[in-house]
Scaffold this motif. Structure first.
Motif, PDB file in Angstrom:
ATOM      1  N   PHE A 108       1.412   4.210   6.040  1.00 33.71           N
ATOM      2  CA  PHE A 108       1.543   2.746   5.636  1.00 33.71           C
ATOM      3  C   PHE A 108       0.105   2.554   5.338  1.00 33.71           C
ATOM      4  CE2 PHE A 108       1.283   2.880  10.045  1.00 33.71           C
ATOM      5  CZ  PHE A 108       0.025   2.118  10.634  1.00 33.71           C
TER       6      PHE A 108
ATOM      7  N   LYS B 103      -5.885  -3.298  -0.348  1.00 32.57           N
ATOM      8  CA  LYS B 103      -4.645  -3.024   0.369  1.00 32.57           C
ATOM      9  C   LYS B 103      -3.183  -2.964  -0.385  1.00 32.57           C
ATOM     10  CE  LYS B 103      -1.590  -4.182   4.297  1.00 32.57           C
ATOM     11  NZ  LYS B 103      -0.984  -5.010   5.169  1.00 32.57           N
ATOM     12  N   SER B 104      -3.166  -3.917  -1.388  1.00 34.04           N
ATOM     13  CA  SER B 104      -2.097  -3.536  -2.383  1.00 34.04           C
ATOM     14  C   SER B 104      -2.153  -2.382  -3.378  1.00 34.04           C
ATOM     15  CB  SER B 104      -2.034  -4.794  -3.518  1.00 34.04           C
ATOM     16  OG  SER B 104      -3.224  -4.807  -4.172  1.00 34.04           O
TER      17      SER B 104
ATOM     18  N   GLU C  15      -0.608   0.410  -0.828  1.00 33.86           N
ATOM     19  CA  GLU C  15       0.613   0.249  -0.757  1.00 33.86           C
ATOM     20  C   GLU C  15       1.352   0.981  -1.951  1.00 33.86           C
ATOM     21  OE1 GLU C  15       1.008  -3.981  -0.027  1.00 33.86           O
ATOM     22  OE2 GLU C  15       0.989  -3.865   2.300  1.00 33.86           O
TER      23      GLU C  15
END
Length: 77
Positions: free
Chosen positions: A16, A51-52, A55
């Motif tokens: 993750f 972070k995006s 992801e």
């Protein structure tokens, strides 16, 4: 958002995206947590972008690519 992969030793890992130090979005990291052997330390790998973007990498990368990233990740303390 997370995915599960299997390494060459048949261990299952959850991967993750995580925010950077102190919660800042950049630089982000991928975190790998072993689900089949909880005694194995989690591993982390800093990635370019926020972070995006990390992801998106989790979702769009092939399992083979994620296994390669796992091999490069370092144990988290």
């Amino acid at each position: 958002m997370s995915r599960t992969i299997v390494d060459s030793d048949l261990n299952r890992w959850e991967v993750f995206a995580s925010a950077g130090p102190s919660g800042y979005a950049d630089p982000a990291a991928l975190v790998f947590r072993c689900l089949s052997d909880r005694d194995r330390p989690s591993r982390g790998l800093t990635v370019e972008g926020d972070k995006s973007e990390a992801e998106a990498a989790v979702l769009q990368s092939s399992e083979g690519d994620l296994r390669d990233l796992l091999a490069r990740a370092i144990p988290l303390s």
